[in-house]
Write an enzyme that holds these catalytic residues in place. Structure first.
Site, short mmCIF file in Angstrom:
data_model
loop_
_atom_site.label_atom_id
_atom_site.label_comp_id
_atom_site.label_asym_id
_atom_site.label_seq_id
_atom_site.Cartn_x
_atom_site.Cartn_y
_atom_site.Cartn_z
N ARG A 49 67.71 -54.81 46.89
CA ARG A 49 67.67 -53.41 46.50
C ARG A 49 69.03 -52.72 46.69
O ARG A 49 69.46 -51.93 45.86
CB ARG A 49 66.59 -52.66 47.32
CG ARG A 49 65.16 -52.89 46.85
CD ARG A 49 64.66 -54.32 47.02
NE ARG A 49 64.65 -54.73 48.43
CZ ARG A 49 64.58 -56.02 48.82
NH1 ARG A 49 64.57 -56.99 47.94
NH2 ARG A 49 64.54 -56.33 50.11
N CYS A 83 59.19 -51.95 52.52
CA CYS A 83 60.65 -51.96 52.40
C CYS A 83 61.07 -50.52 52.17
O CYS A 83 60.60 -49.89 51.21
CB CYS A 83 61.09 -52.83 51.23
SG CYS A 83 62.86 -52.68 50.82
N THR A 85 64.15 -49.32 51.37
CA THR A 85 65.06 -49.14 50.25
C THR A 85 64.35 -49.23 48.91
O THR A 85 64.76 -48.59 47.93
CB THR A 85 66.20 -50.18 50.32
OG1 THR A 85 66.75 -50.19 51.64
CG2 THR A 85 67.32 -49.84 49.34
N THR A 125 69.57 -49.48 55.31
CA THR A 125 70.58 -50.12 54.47
C THR A 125 71.51 -49.09 53.83
O THR A 125 71.18 -47.91 53.73
CB THR A 125 69.93 -50.93 53.34
OG1 THR A 125 69.26 -50.03 52.44
CG2 THR A 125 68.94 -51.96 53.88
N LYS A 164 67.44 -61.18 58.32
CA LYS A 164 66.99 -61.86 57.10
C LYS A 164 67.33 -63.36 57.14
O LYS A 164 66.59 -64.20 56.62
CB LYS A 164 67.61 -61.22 55.86
CG LYS A 164 67.03 -59.85 55.50
CD LYS A 164 67.66 -59.29 54.25
CE LYS A 164 67.12 -57.91 53.88
NZ LYS A 164 65.72 -57.97 53.44
N CYS A 191 64.58 -49.56 58.22
CA CYS A 191 64.63 -50.82 57.49
C CYS A 191 63.67 -51.72 58.23
O CYS A 191 63.71 -51.79 59.47
CB CYS A 191 66.03 -51.42 57.46
SG CYS A 191 66.07 -53.04 56.64
#
Length: 225
Positions: A49, A83, A85, A125, A164, A191
């Site tokens: 994203r 999520c 974002t 983010t 991640k 996030c």
């Protein structure tokens, strides 16, 4: 009649598991049937994203639309993105599907204000910050939202992408050395990777994964612990 939640997950993988775990842990249940019903599309193929928002990367909208349509077909009454974002694309996705998609950032700020919290730092983010998803909701609600400086933001991104990649110890070290010392008061972990490693004995961390989870339990007719 109890509602069925449709979860668009996989953004990222570990954070989705963290969210689902918190839904279960937030629910008062003496047997399986006391838990809420959820349908999950663990869609790990949604393009990044932040890359889409800042670097002209592939648009995640078609992937998100596909997920929501799958959830709708499976019987979900509403959908949500695990999520932060991804909410930058919510309006574009909502225009192409029939079931409502929850605006979790706005709902979260409303819930916090109900509890007396009216100011917090936003950690998330670069794409989320640039999209102003939270800033717009905060302005509408008159919530005082503070944004980290570029150095701290770079470190937040390092934390997120380390999670991640499964480098949890590295992510935790970056958080403790390069992010946490620059914050104070309340801090929104905006996030879904951040609650996996973020910790502090000094500032008050608000785990949005947990806050979202508790809201979903209530929306679907479950009982909170």
């Amino acid at each position: 009649m109890k509602k069925v939640a449709g979860i668009v997950g996989g953004m990222g993988s570990l954070s989705t598991v963290d969210f689902l775990k918190k839904v279960v842990e937030s629910t008062y249940a003496e047997k399986d049937q006391d838990h809420i019903r959820m349908i999950v599309d663990f869609n790990t193929q949604v393009p990044d994203r932040t890359t889409a928002l800042l670097h002209n990367g592939e648009d995640p909208t078609p992937y998100l639309v596909d997920s929501v349509r799958r959830l709708q077909k499976a019987g979900a009454d509403f959908a949500l993105f695990v999520c932060n974002t991804a909410h930058a694309f919510l309006e574009k996705v909502q225009a192409q599907v029939d079931i409502p998609i929850l605006n979790l950032p706005k709902l979260a700020l409303e819930k916090l204000m109900e509890t007396g919290i009216k100011s917090a730092w936003l950690t998330g983010t670069r794409g989320l910050i640039a999209s102003e998803v939270y800033q717009k909701a905060a302005k509408e609600l008159r919530f005082d939202l503070k944004i980290p400086d570029p150095f701290v933001q770079d470190s937040v991104m390092n934390v997120i992408y380390s999670v991640k990649a499964g480098r949890l110890q590295q992510a935790k070290q970056i958080w403790l050395e390069e992010v946490e010392p620059h914050l104070d008061g309340y801090v929104l972990l905006a996030c879904t990777e951040l609650p996996v490693v973020a910790c502090s004995e000094r500032v008050k961390l608000i785990d949005l994964n947990e806050l979202w989870a508790r809201m979903i339990v209530e929306m679907c007719g479950g009982r909170l612990k």
